[in-house]
Design a protein around this motif. Structure first.
Motif: not given
Ligand code: 5GP
Ligand code: MN
Length: 334
Positions: A264-267, A231-233, A229, A287
């Motif tokens: 939400k919050g994952i890029d 690292n938005k991964t 989380k 991404s």
């Protein structure tokens, strides 16, 4: 593509030729759409085209017009090599480095006829006499539309050619959602629909063909998903044993990597798929926003692609590959 190249190509295409059209290995909708779109266009212009795919294409593309004529190099090396050696012109579509055709590269590298590259990936190699390469386009199929237009033949685009072009635009744009989808993309699609392209049926053919096995495989991939989380991964894995358990066929893992990004919050999302037969791990990266997965794939996983969609390979075990990825991803500052 400059005026001089267009004029030279118009001249080359003015008389009937034996032409081979090649998509990348494990062709997707854009690779098949662009090769088959050009195939039908060349037939219309009295040429003798053959599509040779390096390996099998997925079942969910088997409805495409002309797909029944596609030769598979891996299954028919002698005949395909002969056709390649007799070709007077070669089109490579939706890739820009010859290693993307796998073993077939050995044959291609011995040929001296002109190559035409039409592609939208970064950093094209210099193997083609005619290079139409532009990362601004969301799909090679959109470029095929422009290529035919540049040749002065736009009026020859019919329902069949349009169906192929539409397929690649649709699949490579994530159904018109990805950032390179422009007004021009939509205007082209509008023209194609006016030509009779079945814009509501094609997404059904492409996307609504799950099997019990493929849905259960998706379920397993979602269960296996891990989150970094900070690292938005998000990443997930499918082992060969899991693929076997759910009677995996080519195409079943298509699109699974995108589920990570829907959170939400994952890029940044990745999937690692074990391939015991070829002894490597196939990786897909996606991404949203600025994080460049093409660079990440090039730097660490022997791959490439685009800023927001790339792939690569690892010859480590599945566990070691994931360990390597976690170490790298926990250093990311997305
Ligand atoms: P996918 O994850 O759907 O296999 O591929 C996403 C994008 O990355 C596609 O545009 C594809 O062409 C590119 N790509 C996938 N795998 C590789 C690879 O091993 N090497 C390179 N250079 N590009 C790849
Ligand atoms: Mn493409």
């Amino acid at each position: 593509m400059n005026k001089q190249d267009i004029q030279a190509l118009q001249q080359v295409l003015a008389t009937p030729k034996k032409i081979v059209l090649i998509p990348h290995r494990s062709p997707d909708g854009d690779a098949m759409g662009s090769t088959l779109g050009m195939y039908h266009f060349l037939i219309k212009n009295n040429h003798f085209p053959t599509v040779i795919s390096p390996n099998e294409f997925p079942d969910f593309l088997a409805w495409m017009p002309g797909s029944e004529t596609v030769l598979i190099y891996e299954k028919d090396k002698v005949n395909c090599t002969k056709i390649l050696q007799e070709a007077e012109l070669i089109f490579t579509l939706d890739f820009n480095a010859l290693h993307r055709v796998g073993e077939m590269e050995q044959v291609l590298s011995t040929l001296s006829v002109p190559f035409v590259m039409i592609d939208h990936h970064q950093s094209p190699d210099k193997y083609a006499s005619f290079t139409y390469s532009d990362v601004a386009f969301g799909s090679t199929c959109e470029m095929v539309y422009h290529f035919i237009s540049l040749l002065g033949k736009k009026s020859e685009i019919d329902k069949t050619i349009g169906t192929c072009i539409y397929t690649g635009i649709l699949t490579d744009s994530g159904s018109f959602r990805f950032p390179k989808t422009t007004g021009t993309t939509h205007r082209i699609v509008a023209e194609l629909i006016d030509l009779g392209v079945e814009n509501t049926q094609i997404p059904n053919l492409l996307f609504d063909n799950s099997t019990i096995g493929s849905l259960q495989l998706l379920g397993r991939a979602l269960e296996n998903m891990h989150f970094l989380k900070a690292n938005k991964t998000a990443y997930t894995t499918l082992s060969q044993a899991e693929l076997d358990q759910f009677n995996y066929i080519k195409g079943d893992t298509e699109g699974i990597v995108n589920y990570g990004l829907s959170i939400k919050g994952i890029d940044f999302s990745a999937i690692f798929i074990e391939n015991k037969a070829e002894n490597f791990i196939k990786i897909s990266f996606r991404s949203q926003g600025d994080f460049d997965v093409n660079q990440f794939a090039r730097d660490y996983f022997n791959g490439g692609g685009h800023r927001n969609a790339a792939g690569g390979k690892s010859e480590l075990s599945l566990q070691e590959t994931v360990q390597k990825f976690e170490t790298l991803a926990t250093k990311l500052n997305l």
